[in-house]
Scaffold this motif. Structure first.
Motif, PDB file in Angstrom:
ATOM      1  N   ARG A  28       3.856  -8.951   6.210  1.00  0.00           N
ATOM      2  CA  ARG A  28       3.224  -8.171   5.143  1.00  0.00           C
ATOM      3  C   ARG A  28       2.354  -9.064   4.250  1.00  0.00           C
ATOM      4  O   ARG A  28       1.232  -8.695   3.890  1.00  0.00           O
ATOM      5  CB  ARG A  28       4.303  -7.495   4.288  1.00  0.00           C
ATOM      6  N   ARG A  76      -1.676  -8.668   3.636  1.00  0.00           N
ATOM      7  CA  ARG A  76      -2.244  -8.399   2.312  1.00  0.00           C
ATOM      8  C   ARG A  76      -3.149  -9.533   1.830  1.00  0.00           C
ATOM      9  O   ARG A  76      -4.110  -9.293   1.093  1.00  0.00           O
ATOM     10  CB  ARG A  76      -1.111  -8.172   1.311  1.00  0.00           C
ATOM     11  N   TYR A 112       3.222  -4.185  13.450  1.00  0.00           N
ATOM     12  CA  TYR A 112       2.961  -3.784  12.071  1.00  0.00           C
ATOM     13  C   TYR A 112       1.548  -3.246  11.935  1.00  0.00           C
ATOM     14  O   TYR A 112       0.593  -3.841  12.450  1.00  0.00           O
ATOM     15  CB  TYR A 112       3.158  -4.991  11.154  1.00  0.00           C
ATOM     16  N   PRO A 123      -1.183  -2.772   9.258  1.00  0.00           N
ATOM     17  CA  PRO A 123      -1.493  -3.145   7.876  1.00  0.00           C
ATOM     18  C   PRO A 123      -2.051  -1.998   7.038  1.00  0.00           C
ATOM     19  O   PRO A 123      -1.816  -1.944   5.824  1.00  0.00           O
ATOM     20  CB  PRO A 123      -2.550  -4.249   8.041  1.00  0.00           C
ATOM     21  N   ASP A 176       0.929   0.249   6.334  1.00  0.00           N
ATOM     22  CA  ASP A 176       2.060  -0.537   5.830  1.00  0.00           C
ATOM     23  C   ASP A 176       3.375  -0.042   6.434  1.00  0.00           C
ATOM     24  O   ASP A 176       4.392   0.081   5.760  1.00  0.00           O
ATOM     25  CB  ASP A 176       2.125  -0.485   4.303  1.00  0.00           C
ATOM     26  N   ALA A 180       6.367   2.867   5.023  1.00  0.00           N
ATOM     27  CA  ALA A 180       6.121   1.981   3.883  1.00  0.00           C
ATOM     28  C   ALA A 180       7.207   2.124   2.827  1.00  0.00           C
ATOM     29  O   ALA A 180       7.511   1.166   2.109  1.00  0.00           O
ATOM     30  CB  ALA A 180       4.750   2.288   3.277  1.00  0.00           C
TER      31      ALA A 180
END
Length: 287
Positions: free
Chosen positions: A26, A30, A138, A140, A143, A159
């Motif tokens: 994560r 980000r 994953y 992005p 999320d 998420a």
């Protein structure tokens, strides 16, 4: 903070370890991936083996960040990323022989990412002597992720943290099956063999992104995936996740899949019956 974890994990990853891995992915997304999405300049995109095989600053920066986090958590593990392997192909062999290896695809679907399409993901797998034992894919943008390990079922995690077990499609008659075939990545003679075979199915295609192809299969929205390009960063996590969702994944000649496999065709399908039926159709690929 660095967790006090063993250098080599001989059993399933603990809940704390899985959480730490998710947090690493994560943070990389980000920090290094999303800020560059639809903002890449031409100088931030380069080619590797050909014009459609590209790498961006997001790939290299995210891989470096994830690799650093993994090295702190598991100092005895072999860590291989897609971009590192491009520079040092011997890493693939080291990973296949390692007691514990982590395999990173920092931006799977790089062509999509570089062209502003939101069909890309981050893939992380752990293998033990070449056999996948942990998989994480994953997204992005959403999320969310799909995840599995060798001792627990595959599941989708939103998420907000809501978990849902994953189940493959269940298959069906050949003429109602849909799947992904990476025909454009195959040699021309294989393409000529495969092209007419695909008419047996209801629908075939490709997303230029193994992350989302395996996610959709594990979610029950595709019946099979066929690939003749066996990069471990594309397949190790997805194979395990689909297996733990009730699916079957092995080489088209019937051999078990490990990341040591670097030639042949990998077929993942909804269940044994579907795998057998699809393999029968595709048998001419074996020559």
């Amino acid at each position: 903070m660095t967790l006090d974890l063993p250098a080599i994990v001989t059993g399933p990853l603990t809940s704390a370890q899985r959480t730490s891995l998710i947090n690493i992915i994560r943070r990389a997304a980000r920090t290094e991936i999303l800020p560059r999405f639809r903002r890449l300049a031409g100088a931030q995109i380069a080619t590797k083996s050909g014009p459609d095989d590209i790498v961006t600053e997001a790939d290299t920066a995210a891989e470096a960040m994830i690799a650093r986090g993994l090295a702190r958590m598991f100092p005895g593990a072999v860590i291989i990323g897609e971009e590192a392997a491009a520079s040092d192909p011997s890493l693939r062999h080291k990973a296949a022989e390692a007691e514990l290896a982590f395999i990173i695809d920092p931006v799977d679907g790089t062509w999509n990412f570089a062209h502003g399409l939101g069909v890309f993901g981050v893939i992380l797998a752990a293998t033990r002597y070449g056999r996948p034992v942990f998989g994480l894919i994953y997204d992005p943008l959403a999320d969310d992720y799909v995840i599995a390990d060798e001792s627990s079922p595959a599941r989708h995690v939103t998420a907000s943290g809501q978990e849902t077990p994953l189940t493959m499609s269940g298959g069906g008659p050949i003429d109602r099956l849909s799947g992904y075939t990476h025909m454009s990545l195959m040699p021309k003679d294989a393409q000529k063999t495969l092209a007419p075979l695909q008419t047996a199915f209801a629908r075939t295609g490709a997303l230029r992104c193994s992350a989302h192809e395996y996610r959709l299969a594990a979610l029950g929205h595709a019946d099979f995936i066929l690939s003749g390009t066996l990069n471990p960063w594309d397949h190790a996590a997805g194979v395990l996740i689909c297996q733990r969702a009730g699916g079957v994944a092995r080489m088209l000649d019937g051999a078990d899949y490990t990341i040591a496999q670097d030639a042949g065709y990998l077929l993942t399908a909804a269940d044994d019956a579907t795998w057998d039926a699809v393999a029968d159709v595709l048998e001419p690929l074996l020559g």
